[in-house]
Motif scaffolding. Structure first.
Motif, mmCIF file in Angstrom:
data_model
loop_
_atom_site.group_PDB
_atom_site.id
_atom_site.type_symbol
_atom_site.label_atom_id
_atom_site.label_comp_id
_atom_site.label_asym_id
_atom_site.label_seq_id
_atom_site.Cartn_x
_atom_site.Cartn_y
_atom_site.Cartn_z
ATOM 1 N N THR A 198 11.720 -8.802 -2.623
ATOM 2 C CA THR A 198 11.724 -7.500 -1.958
ATOM 3 C C THR A 198 11.909 -6.442 -3.032
ATOM 4 O O THR A 198 12.801 -6.564 -3.883
ATOM 5 N N ASP B 181 5.953 -1.763 -1.378
ATOM 6 C CA ASP B 181 5.165 -2.893 -0.872
ATOM 7 C C ASP B 181 4.771 -3.893 -1.946
ATOM 8 O O ASP B 181 4.719 -5.092 -1.696
ATOM 9 N N SER B 182 4.446 -3.410 -3.167
ATOM 10 C CA SER B 182 3.937 -4.338 -4.173
ATOM 11 C C SER B 182 4.161 -3.801 -5.576
ATOM 12 O O SER B 182 4.403 -2.590 -5.774
ATOM 13 N N GLU C 70 2.137 -0.732 -6.859
ATOM 14 C CA GLU C 70 2.591 0.639 -6.669
ATOM 15 C C GLU C 70 3.465 1.096 -7.835
ATOM 16 O O GLU C 70 3.503 2.283 -8.164
ATOM 17 N N TRP D 226 4.819 4.710 -6.172
ATOM 18 C CA TRP D 226 5.795 4.200 -5.200
ATOM 19 C C TRP D 226 6.718 5.277 -4.648
ATOM 20 O O TRP D 226 7.191 5.163 -3.517
ATOM 21 N N THR E 179 4.567 6.729 -1.774
ATOM 22 C CA THR E 179 4.093 5.797 -0.748
ATOM 23 C C THR E 179 5.202 4.950 -0.136
ATOM 24 O O THR E 179 5.044 4.422 0.965
ATOM 25 N N GLY E 180 6.315 4.812 -0.841
ATOM 26 C CA GLY E 180 7.390 3.937 -0.360
ATOM 27 C C GLY E 180 8.087 4.484 0.873
ATOM 28 O O GLY E 180 8.223 5.697 1.046
ATOM 29 N N LYS E 181 8.537 3.585 1.722
ATOM 30 C CA LYS E 181 9.276 3.978 2.930
ATOM 31 C C LYS E 181 10.753 4.135 2.611
ATOM 32 O O LYS E 181 11.297 3.429 1.754
ATOM 33 N N THR F 178 10.428 2.855 9.113
ATOM 34 C CA THR F 178 8.969 2.764 9.138
ATOM 35 C C THR F 178 8.274 4.110 9.277
ATOM 36 O O THR F 178 7.081 4.223 9.028
ATOM 37 N N LYS G 135 15.895 -6.302 6.781
ATOM 38 C CA LYS G 135 15.522 -7.426 5.923
ATOM 39 C C LYS G 135 16.790 -8.023 5.330
ATOM 40 O O LYS G 135 17.559 -7.318 4.658
#
Length: 356
Positions: free
Chosen positions: A39, A53-54, A57, A63, A66-68, A85, A93
């Protein structure tokens, strides 16, 4: 067999933010995905937490946008990361292990380690005490003084508030040390805010520069010699790697942030020729210092080998050393037959063993 979920935490609210992002990519690529889930969570320079996410990013440096939004719960009963979200829902998580690839203040100084302790989530690396005292160069020196048998540079500590009486501070330094001197923020890393002063005017500028990075400043005598480093790995039975040497490029004559990360002529050597017995003295001192600060997991301990005397002089300890492509810590273990993938696995297992 359920895989443990490893949360890699990177970025951070410090001047070493970019270095952390580079280090994190190395760690992420070398986590054994057959044994662990991954994670990713980044902390922006402003201190906002983002679920990523990855690794792409991080590589693209997108990131932060784009990151939450994410939060690590301090509730010891849940051990969870909360991810928002943006649709009015929150995803939970479960986190089994945290790998904080954070350098500098607010990441390597015991602050975030305290959050992990509250959450009772095992984490890679040193605990609150070791992280905080090792980050503070002044208090590290006090501890090393009490170990005995390990030489370090003579020094003067200065508080930022004292700079209101600059002439007195400079006189105090001159009464104790001879020029040139090195001036460092007590709690910064990657040589941020560090400079060399050869006279009164240079010392004044150096003190003001360091004060821009920290409220406490360390002024040290200059040790002329070879810059060497030793990696330490383990908990109670820690072991030392071989010794590496830094060959710094640049006109400054020491390993600055720019020479570390931006000057291709700077080099690191993992098997330097040293006078007889010197490497073993360095390795022994590195483990003693690591043990004295209550280290766990990993640290890189830096020394000088003084010109003319070949004496070993302690410089500083770094409790979350870099994992970039040019970082000495993984290089030193690779030279001992432990590649980075195995090293990362060992660090995670050392963490789990300690918290069990």
């Amino acid at each position: 067999m359920n895989k443990k979920n490893v949360m890699v935490l990177f970025g951070g609210n410090s001047s070493e933010h970019e270095v952390s992002c580079m280090s994190a990519q190395t760690v992420i690529r070398n986590i054994d995905e057959e044994r662990y889930q991954i994670t990713l969570v980044g902390i922006t320079k402003e201190g906002a937490w983002r679920f990523v996410d990855s690794i792409e990013e991080i590589k693209k440096d997108t990131w932060r946008e784009t990151g939450k939004k994410a939060l690590l719960s301090p509730d010891a009963q849940t051990k969870e990361l909360l991810v928002f979200t943006g649709e009015g829902t929150v995803i939970s998580k479960k986190i089994d292990v945290i790998f904080p690839v954070l350098h500098g203040p607010n990441g390597e100084d015991g602050t975030v380690q305290g959050l992990f302790e509250l959450a009772r989530i095992p984490y890679v690396g040193c605990g609150v005490l070791a992280s905080s005292v090792s980050m503070d160069k002044f208090y590290t020196k006090i501890i090393v003084e009490h170990i005995g048998g390990i030489r370090q540079a003579n020094y003067v500590g200065v508080h930022k508030e004292e700079l209101k009486e600059m002439d007195r501070v400079i006189s105090d330094v001159e009464d104790t040390l001879s020029y040139p001197v090195f001036v460092k923020p007590c709690c910064a890393g990657s040589s941020n805010g560090v400079s060399k002063a050869s006279d009164r005017e240079g010392l004044k500028k150096a003190l003001l520069l360091a004060a821009g990075h920290d409220s406490k400043i360390l002024v040290e005598e200059t040790i002329t010699g070879r810059e060497v480093e030793c990696a330490v790995l383990g908990n109670e039975q820690a072991k030392a790697s071989g010794v590496g040497e830094i060959l710094a490029a640049g006109a400054e004559g020491f390993y600055t942030y720019d020479s570390k990360y931006n000057n291709a002529e700077s080099r690191t050597v993992t098997d330097p020729e040293l006078p007889e017995g010197v490497a073993e003295k360095i390795r022994e001192a590195a483990v003693r210092i690591f043990t004295a600060v209550s280290g766990n997991g990993l640290s890189r301990v830096d020394f000088f080998v003084e010109n003319g005397t070949d004496e070993v002089v302690f410089n500083e300890i770094n409790t979350m050393p870099g994992f970039t492509s040019i970082s000495m810590y993984p290089m030193l273990w690779a030279a001992r037959g432990i590649d980075t993938k195995e090293l990362v696995s060992q660090l995670i297992e050392l963490c789990l063993n300690r918290f069990e």
